[in-house]
Design a protein around this motif. Structure first.
Motif, PDB file in Angstrom:
ATOM      1  N   PRO A 222       0.830  -1.206   0.000  1.00 30.58           N
ATOM      2  CA  PRO A 222       0.000   0.000   0.000  1.00 30.58           C
ATOM      3  C   PRO A 222       0.864   1.255   0.000  1.00 30.58           C
ATOM      4  CG  PRO A 222      -0.020  -1.027   2.173  1.00 30.58           C
ATOM      5  CD  PRO A 222       0.799  -1.913   1.299  1.00 30.58           C
ATOM      6  N   ARG A 223       0.328   2.339  -0.529  1.00 27.78           N
ATOM      7  CA  ARG A 223       1.120   3.567  -0.530  1.00 27.78           C
ATOM      8  C   ARG A 223       0.402   4.656   0.254  1.00 27.78           C
ATOM      9  NH1 ARG A 223       0.163   6.205  -6.584  1.00 27.78           N
ATOM     10  NH2 ARG A 223      -2.078   6.304  -6.295  1.00 27.78           N
ATOM     11  N   ALA A 224       1.223   5.533   0.832  1.00 29.00           N
ATOM     12  CA  ALA A 224       0.665   6.660   1.583  1.00 29.00           C
ATOM     13  C   ALA A 224       0.747   7.917   0.738  1.00 29.00           C
ATOM     14  CB  ALA A 224       1.457   6.850   2.875  1.00 29.00           C
TER      15      ALA A 224
ATOM     16  N   ILE B 125      10.812   6.678  -3.541  1.00 30.35           N
ATOM     17  CA  ILE B 125      10.391   5.956  -2.327  1.00 30.35           C
ATOM     18  C   ILE B 125       9.700   6.918  -1.362  1.00 30.35           C
ATOM     19  CG2 ILE B 125      11.269   4.803  -0.253  1.00 30.35           C
ATOM     20  CD1 ILE B 125      13.623   3.820  -2.116  1.00 30.35           C
ATOM     21  N   ALA B 126      10.311   8.098  -1.155  1.00 32.62           N
ATOM     22  CA  ALA B 126       9.714   9.095  -0.260  1.00 32.62           C
ATOM     23  C   ALA B 126       8.303   9.419  -0.731  1.00 32.62           C
ATOM     24  CB  ALA B 126      10.582  10.352  -0.234  1.00 32.62           C
ATOM     25  N   ASP B 127       8.156   9.635  -2.027  1.00 33.91           N
ATOM     26  CA  ASP B 127       6.845   9.976  -2.599  1.00 33.91           C
ATOM     27  C   ASP B 127       5.844   8.834  -2.397  1.00 33.91           C
ATOM     28  OD1 ASP B 127       4.963  11.488  -4.017  1.00 33.91           O
ATOM     29  OD2 ASP B 127       5.605  10.710  -5.959  1.00 33.91           O
ATOM     30  N   GLY B 154       9.293  11.564 -11.910  1.00 33.66           N
ATOM     31  CA  GLY B 154       8.249  12.554 -11.670  1.00 33.66           C
ATOM     32  C   GLY B 154       7.995  12.842 -10.199  1.00 33.66           C
ATOM     33  N   SER B 155       8.500  11.978  -9.306  1.00 32.49           N
ATOM     34  CA  SER B 155       8.244  12.172  -7.878  1.00 32.49           C
ATOM     35  C   SER B 155       8.914  13.435  -7.343  1.00 32.49           C
ATOM     36  CB  SER B 155       8.731  10.959  -7.076  1.00 32.49           C
ATOM     37  OG  SER B 155       7.862   9.866  -7.276  1.00 32.49           O
ATOM     38  N   PHE B 239      13.268   1.306   5.905  1.00 31.73           N
ATOM     39  CA  PHE B 239      12.929   2.219   6.998  1.00 31.73           C
ATOM     40  C   PHE B 239      11.546   2.843   6.772  1.00 31.73           C
ATOM     41  CE2 PHE B 239      16.139   3.053  10.260  1.00 31.73           C
ATOM     42  CZ  PHE B 239      17.176   2.259   9.816  1.00 31.73           C
ATOM     43  N   CYS B 240      11.321   3.356   5.573  1.00 36.17           N
ATOM     44  CA  CYS B 240      10.024   4.000   5.294  1.00 36.17           C
ATOM     45  C   CYS B 240       8.884   3.019   5.478  1.00 36.17           C
ATOM     46  CB  CYS B 240      10.008   4.560   3.876  1.00 36.17           C
ATOM     47  SG  CYS B 240      11.055   6.002   3.666  1.00 36.17           S
ATOM     48  N   SER B 241       9.099   1.773   5.059  1.00 36.72           N
ATOM     49  CA  SER B 241       8.072   0.753   5.176  1.00 36.72           C
ATOM     50  C   SER B 241       7.769   0.450   6.648  1.00 36.72           C
ATOM     51  CB  SER B 241       8.533  -0.512   4.444  1.00 36.72           C
ATOM     52  OG  SER B 241       7.616  -1.562   4.633  1.00 36.72           O
ATOM     53  N   GLU B 242       8.801   0.313   7.460  1.00 31.39           N
ATOM     54  CA  GLU B 242       8.590   0.003   8.878  1.00 31.39           C
ATOM     55  C   GLU B 242       7.876   1.158   9.584  1.00 31.39           C
ATOM     56  OE1 GLU B 242       8.976  -2.804  10.723  1.00 31.39           O
ATOM     57  OE2 GLU B 242       9.300  -3.670   8.748  1.00 31.39           O
TER      58      GLU B 242
END
Lengths: 249, 249
Positions: A222-224, B125-127, B154-155, B239-242
Motif C-alpha cells: 500500500p502507498r501513503a 520511495i519518499a513519494d 516525476g516524484s 525504513f520507510c516501510s517500517e
C-alpha cells in the motif's frame, strides 16, 4: 602481456552470446573476486596489474595468475574506472532445479526483469535476506552481464540464478505463488507461511498476463503518497523484509 | 529551430554549475513533465519534436511551446534514447526549512549520497510513502542532475529536497534522529513514534563520524544471509516501510 586474441576473447565476454559460447564470465575488483574464490564457482585465471598484491585474494594454487599492463586492463574491463584485478570464471552448470529444493523456503521468481542494475541489486537483496534461489524467465537479463555482476557486489557467488520456462514451473510447483499486484492483499497483513515463490515483473510492463494467471496469492504494497509505482528491486526488498521479519525479530 | 546559443545553454544544464547559474533544469519525457505541470514548479518552455502532440501535457497557456527538430532534441537531451519532449523548468527557491515543518512527521536526511540513480530512487520511495521532505548535506548529489530527475520518475515534483549544513540541523531539531547503523536496535522491534529524521549515509563510507554522533536512536536492519551491506535506497525503503506499516495496515 596479453596477445591480441586473448584481449579479444576477454572483451567479447561483455556480450551474452560470447559468454555462453565460451562458458566464461568476468568479475572485476578484489572484493567481489574474494567472494567467488570462497564459493562453488571455478576461477580459471586472475589478471592483475603489477601494483596489485594477489595475496589479498587468498587463492588456491590451482588458479592461474597473470600480470598484465594497465593498458591491457583498460581494454578488457567494462568499467569506466577499472579496478586493479579481473577474474575469468567458469559459468557453472547447476544441476536442474528440482521442486524439492524449493520446499520449505522462499525463492524469487523474475518475469522479464531487464535492467542489469536492478538484477544485481535483487541478487544482493536475496543474499542479505538468505534467499538462496532466483528463478528467471528466459528473457530476464543475463546474470553474467558485467553490470549485473558489478551491482551484485559479490552476492552472485552465493545466490543461485536459474533460467527456465517460468510458466511451466509456476504451474507445477505445489506451493503458494505470491505476486506483487496493484490489487491484492495488503502486504502488512499477509501471512506468508513457511514457503513460496515471490513473483516480480518487468520494470515497465509488470508481470505478463499469462504469468499473472498463475499467481495464487496476490499481494499489494500500500502507498501513503502519490508515486505511481516502486522500482522492482525496492518492491523485492519490501517482500523479502516482510517474509523475514518474524524470524529476524 | 533552436539557435546555437540556445542549444549551448540547454546542453550546459547537464552540469550543476550552469544549472545553478541559470536557475534552470530540464525534465525529459511527457510522463514526468505532466507531474511537474501539476506542481508548484514553474515550467518556462516545453521543447518538442513535430510528431509529439503537446495537448497530452495539459499545460496552462502561459507556458511557451517550442517545436524543434529531432536533431536538436538529440543535442539537448541527456538520454541515450531521447523522448519526444523536454521541459525547461525553474529551480525553485523554497522558503528556508523551519523546524515547525518537520514536527509531527518523518523526513529523510542524507549524508553524502553520491549516486544519481540512488538519489532519484530515494525521492520516488519518499513519494510512495508520503515523506514530504528530504534534507541533504551540501555534498549530496545535486537533485536537478538529469540522472536524478530521470530516476525519480516525476516524484521530484512532489518531494521537497533541501541542502543544508546537516550537522547544525540535526543538533538543533528537537525530535529523534534515527540512524541506520550496523549495531543498533533491531528495526523490526523499533517503535518509531510519530516523528523524526531518518538518517542515511554515503554508498561507500556510510554516515560520517561527526554526523553519526548526532544519532539519538541507532537502528539496524538484521540480515539472515551473508551480503555485506544493502544499497542505500533499499535501506531507505525498508525504513520507510517500517515507519508506515502501522498506518498502512
Amino acid at each position: 602481456m596479453l596477445s591480441k586474441s586473448q584481449i579479444n576473447l576477454l572483451k567479447s565476454l561483455q556480450h551474452k552470446k560470447f559468454r555462453r559460447d565460451a562458458g566464461l564470465f568476468l568479475v572485476e575488483g578484489h572484493k567481489s573476486i574474494i567472494e567467488f574464490a570462497d564459493s562453488p564457482y571455478q576461477i580459471e585465471t586472475v589478471y592483475h596489474i603489477p601494483r596489485f598484491d594477489s595475496k589479498v585474494l587468498k587463492l588456491s594454487q590451482k588458479i592461474n595468475l597473470c600480470e598484465i599492463s594497465v593498458t591491457d586492463l583498460e581494454k578488457i574491463s567494462s568499467l569506466k574506472t577499472p579496478q586493479d584485478v579481473v577474474a575469468q570464471i567458469k559459468i557453472p552448470a547447476w544441476p536442474a532445479l528440482g521442486h524439492l529444493e524449493l520446499k520449505g523456503k522462499f525463492s524469487l521468481a523474475l518475469d522479464g526483469v531487464q535492467d542489469p542494475g536492478n538484477m544485481g541489486t535483487i541478487i544482493r537483496i536475496a543474499d542479505w535476506f538468505g534467499v538462496e534461489r532466483i528463478i528467471c524467465s528466459e528473457d530476464t537479463v543475463d546474470v553474467y552481464n558485467p553490470k549485473v555482476v558489478q551491482a551484485s557486489m559479490g552476492s552472485l557467488a552465493r545466490v543461485k540464478v536459474y533460467y527456465t520456462e517460468l510458466g511451466a514451473l509456476l504451474s507445477s510447483v505445489k506451493m503458494p505463488v505470491f505476486g506483487a499486484l496493484l490489487s491484492g492483499n495488503n502486504i502488512y497483513n499477509t501471512d506468508f507461511g513457511h514457503e513460496g515463490l515471490i513473483l516480480m515483473g518487468n520494470e515497465g510492463n509488470g508481470i505478463r498476463p499469462e504469468t499473472e494467471k498463475l499467481i495464487t496469492r496476490a499481494v499489494t504494497i500500500p502507498r501513503a503518497g502519490k508515486a505511481e509505482s516502486l522500482n522492482v528491486a525496492i518492491a523485492t526488498a519490501l517482500f523479502c523484509s516482510e517474509i523475514s521479519r518474524k524470524a529476524l525479530k
